[in-house]
Design a protein around this motif. Structure first.
Motif, mmCIF file in Angstrom:
data_model
loop_
_atom_site.group_PDB
_atom_site.id
_atom_site.type_symbol
_atom_site.label_atom_id
_atom_site.label_comp_id
_atom_site.label_asym_id
_atom_site.label_seq_id
_atom_site.Cartn_x
_atom_site.Cartn_y
_atom_site.Cartn_z
ATOM 1 N N MET A 1 18.936 19.463 -14.669
ATOM 2 C CA MET A 1 19.611 18.253 -14.209
ATOM 3 C C MET A 1 19.007 17.774 -12.887
ATOM 4 S SD MET A 1 23.709 17.819 -14.648
ATOM 5 C CE MET A 1 24.032 19.553 -14.426
ATOM 6 N N VAL A 2 18.892 16.454 -12.752
ATOM 7 C CA VAL A 2 18.387 15.881 -11.514
ATOM 8 C C VAL A 2 19.538 15.231 -10.764
ATOM 9 C CG1 VAL A 2 16.074 15.465 -12.430
ATOM 10 C CG2 VAL A 2 17.809 13.679 -12.655
ATOM 11 N N THR A 3 19.336 15.010 -9.469
ATOM 12 C CA THR A 3 20.329 14.282 -8.686
ATOM 13 C C THR A 3 20.192 12.785 -8.983
ATOM 14 O OG1 THR A 3 18.874 13.943 -6.786
ATOM 15 C CG2 THR A 3 20.125 16.015 -6.862
ATOM 16 N N THR A 4 21.177 12.032 -8.540
ATOM 17 C CA THR A 4 21.115 10.585 -8.766
ATOM 18 C C THR A 4 19.927 9.963 -8.039
ATOM 19 O OG1 THR A 4 22.662 10.237 -6.928
ATOM 20 C CG2 THR A 4 23.586 10.394 -9.144
ATOM 21 N N ASN A 5 19.639 10.437 -6.827
ATOM 22 C CA ASN A 5 18.499 9.891 -6.088
ATOM 23 C C ASN A 5 17.184 10.256 -6.760
ATOM 24 O OD1 ASN A 5 19.887 8.518 -4.057
ATOM 25 N ND2 ASN A 5 20.055 10.351 -2.782
ATOM 26 N N GLN A 6 17.087 11.481 -7.265
ATOM 27 C CA GLN A 6 15.873 11.884 -7.981
ATOM 28 C C GLN A 6 15.680 11.029 -9.233
ATOM 29 O OE1 GLN A 6 16.856 16.035 -8.460
ATOM 30 N NE2 GLN A 6 15.453 16.684 -6.827
ATOM 31 N N ALA A 7 16.774 10.765 -9.940
ATOM 32 C CA ALA A 7 16.686 9.937 -11.142
ATOM 33 C C ALA A 7 16.192 8.537 -10.795
ATOM 34 C CB ALA A 7 18.047 9.863 -11.826
ATOM 35 N N LYS A 8 16.755 7.939 -9.751
ATOM 36 C CA LYS A 8 16.330 6.591 -9.346
ATOM 37 C C LYS A 8 14.869 6.586 -8.910
ATOM 38 C CE LYS A 8 20.894 4.876 -7.917
ATOM 39 N NZ LYS A 8 21.752 6.064 -8.012
ATOM 40 N N ASP A 9 14.466 7.609 -8.163
ATOM 41 C CA ASP A 9 13.073 7.674 -7.708
ATOM 42 C C ASP A 9 12.109 7.802 -8.877
ATOM 43 O OD1 ASP A 9 13.856 7.447 -5.074
ATOM 44 O OD2 ASP A 9 13.741 9.596 -4.650
ATOM 45 N N LEU A 10 12.461 8.628 -9.864
ATOM 46 C CA LEU A 10 11.592 8.798 -11.031
ATOM 47 C C LEU A 10 11.487 7.503 -11.828
ATOM 48 C CD1 LEU A 10 12.684 12.350 -12.228
ATOM 49 C CD2 LEU A 10 10.336 11.656 -11.701
ATOM 50 N N ILE A 11 12.594 6.828 -11.989
ATOM 51 C CA ILE A 11 12.570 5.558 -12.728
ATOM 52 C C ILE A 11 11.735 4.532 -11.987
ATOM 53 C CG2 ILE A 11 14.004 3.618 -13.483
ATOM 54 C CD1 ILE A 11 16.222 5.690 -14.041
ATOM 55 N N GLU A 12 11.963 4.413 -10.689
ATOM 56 C CA GLU A 12 11.207 3.426 -9.900
ATOM 57 C C GLU A 12 9.713 3.714 -9.933
ATOM 58 O OE1 GLU A 12 11.278 1.333 -5.465
ATOM 59 O OE2 GLU A 12 12.331 3.240 -5.784
ATOM 60 N N ALA A 13 9.357 4.991 -9.885
ATOM 61 C CA ALA A 13 7.936 5.364 -9.864
ATOM 62 C C ALA A 13 7.227 5.022 -11.167
ATOM 63 C CB ALA A 13 7.802 6.859 -9.580
ATOM 64 N N HIS A 14 7.968 4.833 -12.234
ATOM 65 C CA HIS A 14 7.357 4.565 -13.539
ATOM 66 C C HIS A 14 7.527 3.109 -13.989
ATOM 67 C CE1 HIS A 14 7.281 8.972 -13.664
ATOM 68 N NE2 HIS A 14 6.297 8.818 -14.532
ATOM 69 N N ILE A 15 7.863 2.238 -13.049
ATOM 70 C CA ILE A 15 7.902 0.811 -13.371
ATOM 71 C C ILE A 15 6.478 0.293 -13.529
ATOM 72 C CG2 ILE A 15 8.400 -1.479 -12.426
ATOM 73 C CD1 ILE A 15 10.903 -0.298 -11.151
ATOM 74 N N GLU A 16 6.219 -0.376 -14.627
ATOM 75 C CA GLU A 16 4.928 -1.030 -14.857
ATOM 76 C C GLU A 16 5.199 -2.491 -15.180
ATOM 77 O OE1 GLU A 16 2.375 0.985 -17.639
ATOM 78 O OE2 GLU A 16 3.175 2.960 -17.089
ATOM 79 N N THR A 17 4.683 -3.388 -14.342
ATOM 80 C CA THR A 17 4.937 -4.799 -14.585
ATOM 81 C C THR A 17 4.231 -5.255 -15.853
ATOM 82 O OG1 THR A 17 3.131 -5.304 -13.050
ATOM 83 C CG2 THR A 17 5.385 -5.472 -12.207
ATOM 84 N N THR A 18 4.806 -6.244 -16.477
ATOM 85 C CA THR A 18 4.288 -6.775 -17.732
ATOM 86 C C THR A 18 3.061 -7.646 -17.482
ATOM 87 O OG1 THR A 18 5.873 -8.572 -17.509
ATOM 88 C CG2 THR A 18 6.520 -6.724 -18.888
ATOM 89 N N ASN A 19 2.478 -8.147 -18.551
ATOM 90 C CA ASN A 19 1.305 -9.008 -18.445
ATOM 91 C C ASN A 19 1.643 -10.303 -17.705
ATOM 92 O OD1 ASN A 19 -0.272 -7.189 -19.914
ATOM 93 N ND2 ASN A 19 0.297 -8.124 -21.869
ATOM 94 N N ILE A 20 0.609 -10.903 -17.135
ATOM 95 C CA ILE A 20 0.765 -12.168 -16.418
ATOM 96 C C ILE A 20 0.492 -13.320 -17.381
ATOM 97 C CG2 ILE A 20 -0.172 -13.606 -14.570
ATOM 98 C CD1 ILE A 20 -0.815 -10.993 -13.064
ATOM 99 N N ILE A 21 1.392 -14.309 -17.351
ATOM 100 C CA ILE A 21 1.209 -15.494 -18.190
ATOM 101 C C ILE A 21 1.371 -16.745 -17.324
ATOM 102 C CG2 ILE A 21 1.955 -14.395 -20.337
ATOM 103 C CD1 ILE A 21 4.728 -15.641 -19.918
#
Length: 394
Positions: free
Chosen positions: A1-21
């Motif tokens: 189990m991760v803490t809430t802050n660890q969960a948020k950090d992991l999610i934020e670190a894996h954000i990949e912006t979509t293609n540019i149009i």
């Protein structure tokens, strides 16, 4: 189990912006800029009057207080009027300032008799009531940063510079799979042991609020083969896959094993929080997977704290914790167990926040009043009245 802050950090670190149009300006409403915007023109693009009044040369007022009207300039009309000593032109708001003119006096302080005007020059200042060319913005100035949200005001601002197309991040493609043989769709009668499906309607509405929508919504029977097949097919179609239900460890929960069999890379499973402990986040190549508990209160909390910031990050927003704020709690609030972080449905108004009743995860009657979620940190046993607490606005 991760803490809430660890969960948020992991999610934020894996954000990949979509293609540019690149899209027409009005089609960009609700999106996020994918590049800086520079002004193609001066704003104002010409010096113009800020008032309905009379325009003249300030230097002439040093020797006279009476001016002869020799012309008129309306907004959008030709301003090629020659001004001589002691002469003025009638001018209107937004009209281009004629050559040689440097001051405008508003009509309310002028006395006009025929084609002459008089005024008290003691309160006059050189250059007054004139909007100078480039006063607001000069050609080439940076006017909007990449990742700026394009709301109505921003669209109006860009249009004032004649910009008709902008580059934004494309909307991510999102799919929703939901489990639960006990679910019945709204509009249908309830039979014994059944409950109405509310999660998909909440999530559809929640996505619509941020300008997104599901590419598909599909109900999965509670068995291994159907669950695994549905997830595998869904991952071929979308950038982001959401699942609700079937992520716990019961005899009829098949989501976790299906994700493992397919080869989804688990980044975390289970968060030290209440509600919504069995939250899952994983990656399948460049695709992202959220598996949320089936409990509607858990879906509500997990969406606002984890899923929504991730979706908007992929869409171009660059502030993962934008909804985080602080407010003063209106009353004491103790709790029996302080092992996990607890998220409380609450109502905030003018920096004062009140915990709502019905905090049990199966109760939804206070959701219509909820406009924020209070974060009750792990290890803390109580809040006291007037204490400043962390909230997440929704």
């Amino acid at each position: 189990m991760v803490t809430t802050n660890q969960a948020k950090d992991l999610i934020e670190a894996h954000i990949e912006t979509t293609n540019i149009i690149e899209v027409p300006l009005m089609d960009a409403l609700g999106g996020y800029l994918a590049e800086h915007v520079f002004s193609p023109i001066n704003i104002p693009s010409f010096s113009n009057s800020a008032m309905d009044g009379y325009a003249f040369r300030y230097i002439d007022t040093l020797t006279t207080d009476t001016f002869k009207i020799v012309g008129e300039v309306a907004a959008g009309k030709n301003s090629s009027v020659n001004i001589g000593f002691g002469e003025a032109v009638r001018i209107f708001t937004g009209a281009k300032i004629p050559a040689g003119v440097d001051t405008v006096i508003m009509q309310e302080v002028v006395t006009r008799e025929g084609d002459h005007i008089r005024f008290d020059k003691n309160h006059l200042k050189k250059g007054q009531n004139i909007r100078l060319e480039g006063e607001q913005t000069k050609t080439g100035d940076l006017v909007l940063h990449e990742h700026t949200y394009l709301n109505a005001a921003t669209i109006g601002f860009l249009s004032s510079m004649g910009i008709d197309r902008v580059k934004i991040f494309a909307k991510p493609t999102i799919g929703l799979l939901y489990t639960g043989d006990e679910l019945v769709e709204i509009g249908e009668p309830l039979s014994e042991g059944k409950i109405y499906n509310s999660n998909t309607y909440f999530l559809q509405a929640a996505l619509a609020e941020i300008g997104l929508q599901f590419q598909f919504i599909k109900h999965i029977p509670d068995n291994q083969s159907d669950t695994q097949k549905a997830i595998a097919e869904a991952l071929e179609q979308v950038d982001i896959l959401l699942l609700t239900g079937g992520i716990s460890v019961g005899d009829y929960d098949f989501v976790l094993s299906s994700l493992q069999n397919i080869g989804v890379d688990e980044l975390f499973y289970k968060v030290q929080q209440k509600p919504g402990k069995p939250l899952y986040f994983g990656k399948y190549g460049t695709k992202s997977v959220f598996a949320l508990p089936g409990n509607p209160a858990s879906v509500f909390t997990c969406y606002h704290l984890y899923v929504k910031p991730f979706l908007l990050g992929c869409y171009g927003r660059n502030n993962f914790r934008k909804e985080m704020d602080y407010a003063t709690i209106t009353h004491d609030y103790p709790r029996a167990k302080a092992e996990f972080t607890q998220y409380l449905k609450a109502y905030v108004d003018k920096a004062k926040v009140m915990v709502l009743h019905s905090q049990e995860s199966h109760k939804l009657d206070t959701l219509p009043l909820t406009n924020c979620i209070i974060e009750f940190p792990a290890g803390k046993a109580s809040f006291t009245q007037d204490e400043k607490v962390k909230i997440w606005r929704i």
